[in-house]
Structure formats: structure tokens, C-alpha cells
Design a protein around this motif. Structure first.
Motif, mmCIF file in Angstrom:
data_model
loop_
_atom_site.group_PDB
_atom_site.id
_atom_site.type_symbol
_atom_site.label_atom_id
_atom_site.label_comp_id
_atom_site.label_asym_id
_atom_site.label_seq_id
_atom_site.Cartn_x
_atom_site.Cartn_y
_atom_site.Cartn_z
ATOM 1 N N ARG A 87 0.834 -1.204 0.000
ATOM 2 C CA ARG A 87 0.000 0.000 0.000
ATOM 3 C C ARG A 87 0.870 1.256 0.000
ATOM 4 O O ARG A 87 0.568 2.227 -0.702
ATOM 5 N N ASP A 88 1.962 1.248 0.783
ATOM 6 C CA ASP A 88 2.878 2.392 0.786
ATOM 7 C C ASP A 88 3.406 2.660 -0.624
ATOM 8 O O ASP A 88 3.483 3.811 -1.069
ATOM 9 N N GLU A 89 3.788 1.597 -1.308
ATOM 10 C CA GLU A 89 4.340 1.759 -2.649
ATOM 11 C C GLU A 89 3.294 2.339 -3.608
ATOM 12 O O GLU A 89 3.593 3.211 -4.427
ATOM 13 N N MET A 90 2.070 1.857 -3.487
ATOM 14 C CA MET A 90 1.016 2.353 -4.369
ATOM 15 C C MET A 90 0.708 3.823 -4.097
ATOM 16 O O MET A 90 0.481 4.618 -5.020
ATOM 17 N N MET A 91 0.722 4.210 -2.822
ATOM 18 C CA MET A 91 0.468 5.603 -2.488
ATOM 19 C C MET A 91 1.603 6.498 -2.986
ATOM 20 O O MET A 91 1.376 7.625 -3.428
#
Length: 568
Positions: free
Chosen positions: A246-250
Motif C-alpha cells: 500500500r505504501d508503494e502504491m500511495m
């Protein structure tokens, strides 16, 4: 890699359990690897006069042979790539079925992927040569242009979007030829496998913004992924790395992207300009196609681009042991290699790829507040967002250093004004402070900017709001019947009191309208509406129109969360 053995051979050397097994018309030399859905073998087919052709055979694992979704993806991969004929795309030669299930026979590529190449360079404490990176990326762009503009033998345009361009899916042979691999999740006209609404497929750190949001893709999405790959190879560090998927997608959606030349001074400014155009978050600002990007690379640094001979020389220097191991495996099929030679070759081929690209310290996601995350393997294809990975209140309180500095200075002035007895002036400065410093955002445990993945037979989901969190933090508010239903536009008029609305049906994605205005797509987060009662119209995935009365209270956020459409 998982290998099975059935005894001991020459001088106690283990014998490969699969050696001599037949898959269709192909004889197995050895098993190469086992994944979650399929296994790979090195095999060959023979013919008159000593003819022998080596291939990689991909076979569906027994425990997933009843998975219709994977079988359709498998058939799509065969159908799509078997029609391709491009020097920079790995070919599929054959599709067959036997008692053990479906199998593909693909081009055997003696070489290494870009993760292995960058890892080998890191072990030597050296940068991937600039000319090597430029030539590899240019050839990948041309391969993608061929796929994006592919025309079937019938003459009908049949564009194919790869959707998973990353270092792991680009190989360079020991002869210096670039090969784009794995169209296993590619999207093509007439594909048997249909992506469910809201699902996202790809490698999280390399997706385009529109891919993260679950929107319709075109070839420019693949070019964004190429830009990520190019940026990382030029700078020697991950671009969108995070402690969770999720961090990477954000970060793909919001994180600032540094110019390559600012991170790595050896990168020419013109090359950096090509990278930054590929990484435009608006697809309309990117290169219109892969050929244009390839030409831009050549125009920016034509004198620096390596040819195949230079690439082959570099591969021989980096992978002499693995080249010898590959030769030993091929010789074993001829019966000229000893069991010990084959065993040594297998160990060399399945040795660790070495360190992956590290995370830049300026963008590292902290583990415990002060420790940067080390380089790690890129995330798996389908990302998972768990409750423990959701943003915390502490995360929300982290203002940027510039904001903190500005805040401290202004509050210092306020304090001086108070000490001096200038109460009126202090109040004026306090108001100015409030308008200058950005407020801390309300913490949300999921984000509307990430695609919401519906559960489907155990499919891993991303951007999903955990059910127990809905119950704890967003209690359902029952609509209040305070008069006849009216429809108003969602645009607040100047001076009119407003509130906010968050609306979600668990695991669903649907457009929401107020009057003729589309407010957005479910889940709806913090949309500003005039205070009062409104009637919303929702079009569910089955095409059924639903109405919902909501009451917006001035200055408050109304949160409505439902477990299913029946609760709406």
C-alpha cells in the motif's frame, strides 16, 4: 527452486527426479523452478540428423489445474505471444495438453534478468553502465511498441498491454540480446480472462497511477513502468519503495519524483528529461508510444548507447560461472557431462541473485521512526493491505520539515506578541497562522485513490477497509426523515454551511450521483456537500439503480458503511 531426487548416481551424486520425463513431445533435462501456479523445465525436442531444439516448458501445477481463472490466463498467454514475431520478445512455440494438464513450450533464453544484472553490479560495488541501461530500455520500448500496435494475421488491430513491465521480466542473453518476458497477465482484445471490476494486476512498485486506481489502461501505462525501471537503473536505487504494498502504491500516486541527474550526477540532463516525461502522472503528458520514447533515448544520448557486442562482453564478465553452468546443463542432455558437473551447474544457477536495489535514504519508509528500510525484493503481483499496514495517527501528525519551520516561526511571533501585552495583535497573528499551516488530515484506514479489490475465491485484495475497523471507527448513521426528498447539486455556494460525506459498501465499486452530478465512485471519502438532506442515486455492479437519503450536518463528516447492497 524446489528439486526432487530419486536416488544417487555417479559417486553418490543425486539424480534429478524429472530427468528423462516427457511433457508432450519434449524430454525434460531438469526442473528449473516452481512458482505458485506453474513449474518450469528445461527440455528439448529431437529430430532426424541430430536435430535438437531446447525450450523452456511451463506446466500448470497439479493443485491449481481446476482453477479456471488461471487456466484462462495461461491460454491467453499462449494465444497472445504465439502470434508475436519480434526479436526483443520471448517467443512461445507450442501449447499442449496431456494428463498432467496444460503446458507451454517457450524460447529458451540463456541469460539473466535485470534484477540479477543489477545485483551482480552491486556485489562489485559498481553502477550499471549508462550505455547498457539506455540500450536495454530502448529495445524494451520497441518491443512494447510492437505489442501495443500488434495486428493479427487477419489484419485486425489487436493491441496488447503488458501490465507487468519490471526488471524481473526483462532478460539480456549472454549474446547481448534484450528479451521482454511474461505476458501472463497481459490484456489483449478478445482475452478469455476478464479482470474483475476494481482488481489490479501488476508489480506494485512499477504500476502506473491509472493502474493503481484500477482504471482502463493503454500502452502509455507500460511506458510509465519503463520510466520507473529506467530511473532505478540510472540512479541505482528503488523509486517507489515502501514497507508495504500500500505504501508503494500511495507513493506512485503522490511521492515527489527526483530528476535522475540530481540523484546520479553522471546522468545527462537530456536523458533525465526522457525519464521524467515517461514518469508523468498524467498519461496525456507521456510519450504517445514506445517508438517515440525509443527515438527520444537515441536523440538524447545516441553516442552512449551500447550495441549487442558491448552488452555481451559485460555479461561474460559478470556471469562467467553461470554461463559455464548453462553449458554444463546443455551438455548433460548430450550425455557428455558428469553427474557432479550437472549438480554443480544447478547449484550455480539457483544461487542467490544478490542484493536488490537499495532504497534512497531521502524516501525510505521508517520501520520504527528512525531506521530506513533496506533494499528489498519488489512486491508480489497482487498487493495486500492489512489493518496493521494502515496509516496511524502518528503518521498523520508528521508534517514536512518546511511546514514545521514555518509553524514554529509564526507561533514564536504570537508568543512575543502575547508577552508584550499585544493581545489583539496576537489574535490576528494566530488567525494568520491557522490559514498558513496546513491542517493535519483526518486519518482514514483506506483510501479512495487506491482501487478496491472485491474478494473472489480467496483473491488477495488491496485498498480494502478491514471489516472490524468499519465497526469501530465508522458507526453507521441511520438517515433521518425530516421532510420530502430533494436533490441538490454537490457544489456548495459561498457562505453556505457544508459538511462531508463518506460512503462505502464493503468490497464494492459503483458510481454515485447527486442530481445530474457525479460525486465519484464508491468508496466515497470526505466529499463536501451542502448541509441538509440529499437523495443520492447509485448504480450497482448489476446495473440496478438504488436511492439513498443522507443528511449532512454542517461542519461534520457523515460516514455510512454497509456490509452489502441489501443493507443499503
Amino acid at each position: 527452486m524446489l528439486l526432487r531426487w530419486r536416488g544417487a548416481g555417479e559417486e553418490g551424486a543425486p539424480i534429478d527426479f524429472y530427468r528423462g520425463e516427457r511433457i508432450g513431445k519434449y524430454e525434460v533435462v531438469t526442473q528449473l523452478s516452481v512458482g505458485g501456479m506453474a513449474e518450469l523445465f528445461l527440455g528439448f525436442t529431437s529430430g532426424p540428423g541430430g536435430f535438437r531444439k531446447y525450450v523452456v516448458v511451463k506446466r500448470i501445477l497439479p493443485d491449481v489445474r481446476d482453477n479456471e481463472q488461471f487456466e484462462r490466463m495461461f491460454l491467453d498467454e499462449a494465444r497472445i505471444t504465439a502470434a508475436f514475431n519480434h526479436p526483443n520478445i520471448a517467443q512461445v512455440f507450442d501449447l499442449g495438453q496431456e494428463d498432467d494438464g496444460l503446458y507451454l513450450a517457450m524460447e529458451f533464453i540463456a541469460g539473466q534478468n535485470l534484477n540479477q544484472i543489477t545485483g551482480a553490479c552491486l556485489r562489485r560495488k559498481q553502477q550499471v553502465p549508462l550505455g547498457f541501461t539506455l540500450s536495454v530500455v530502448r529495445d524494451v520500448c520497441m518491443a512494447l511498441h510492437y505489442a501495443h500496435t500488434f495486428t493479427a494475421p487477419s489484419g485486425e488491430p489487436s493491441p496488447v498491454i503488458h501490465r507487468d513491465v519490471a526488471q524481473k521480466n526483462v532478460m539480456v542473453t549472454y549474446d547481448g540480446v534484450v528479451k521482454l518476458l511474461d505476458f501472463g497477465i497481459a490484456k489483449a482484445k478478445g482475452s478469455l480472462e476478464r479482470t474483475h471490476a476494481g482488481t489490479v494486476k501488476g508489480t506494485t512498485g512499477y504500476m502506473s497511477p491509472e493502474q493503481v486506481r484500477g482504471e482502463k489502461l493503454d500502452g502509455r501505462s507500460d511506458l510509465f513502468s519503463v520510466g520507473v525501471m529506467m530511473h532505478e537503473m540510472l540512479t541505482g536505487a528503488r523509486l517507489f519503495a515502501g514497507s508495504t504494498e500500500r505504501d508503494e502504491m500511495m507513493k506512485i500516486l503522490e511521492a515527489p519524483i527526483p530528476w535522475p541527474s540530481h540523484v546520479a550526477p553522471h546522468v545527462p540532463e537530456q536523458v533525465g528529461r526522457v525519464v521524467m516525461q515517461a514518469l508523468e502522472r498524467s498519461r496525456e503528458k507521456r510519450f504517445s508510444n514506445g517508438r517515440d520514447m525509443a527515438r527520444a533515448i537515441e536523440a538524447a544520448a545516441s553516442s552512449l548507447i551500447q550495441d549487442a557486442d558491448h552488452r555481451a562482453s559485460m555479461m561474460r564478465e559478470l556471469f562467467a560461472e553461470r554461463m559455464a553452468a548453462t553449458r554444463a546443463l546443455l551438455e548433460s542432455a548430450e550425455g557428455t557431462a558428469s553427474s557432479h558437473m550437472v549438480d554443480t551447474a544447478k547449484r550455480a544457477l539457483r544461487s542467490d541473485d544478490g542484493p536488490y536495489l537499495p532504497v534512497r535514504e531521502d524516501t525510505a519508509t521508517p520501520k520504527n521512526g528512525n531506521e530506513p528500510v533496506p533494499g528489498k525484493k519488489p512486491s508480489r503481483r497482487v498487493a495486500t493491505v492489512k489493518k496493521s499496514q494502515a496509516p496511524t495517527p502518528e503518521d498523520a501528525e508528521a508534517l514536512t520539515s518546511a511546514q514545521r519551520t514555518r509553524s514554529n516561526v509564526l507561533w514564536g511571533v504570537v508568543l512575543l506578541a502575547i508577552l508584550a501585552g499585544g493581545g489583539y495583535g496576537a489574535l490576528r497573528l494566530s488567525s494568520a497562522l491557522d490559514s498558513t499551516v496546513e491542517p493535519i488530515p483526518e486519518v482514514q484506514l483506506y483510501d479512495s485513490r487506491l482501487a478496491v479489490f472485491p474478494e473472489d475465491g480467496g483473491t488477495v485484495v488491496a485498498g480494502k477497509k478491514p471489516p472490524e475497523v468499519v465497526k469501530e471507527t465508522a458507526p453507521r448513521k441511520e438517515p433521518v426523515d425530516d421532510g420530502p426528498k430533494t436533490e441538490r447539486t454537490g457544489t456548495s455556494r459561498p457562505g453556505r454551511a457544508t459538511g462531508k460525506l463518506s460512503l462505502n459498501v464493503k468490497g464494492q465499486s459503483a458510481p454515485i450521483y447527486l442530481g445530474k452530478q457525479k460525486l465519484g465512485t464508491m468508496p466515497l471519502l470526505g466529499v463536501e456537500l451542502p448541509a441538509g438532506k440529499h437523495t443520492l442515486r447509485i448504480l450497482d455492479p448489476q446495473g440496478e439503480k438504488r436511492s439513498l437519503v443522507v443528511v449532512i450536518v454542517a461542519g461534520e463528516t457523515t460516514r455510512l458503511n454497509f456490509e452489502s447492497w441489501q443493507d443499503l
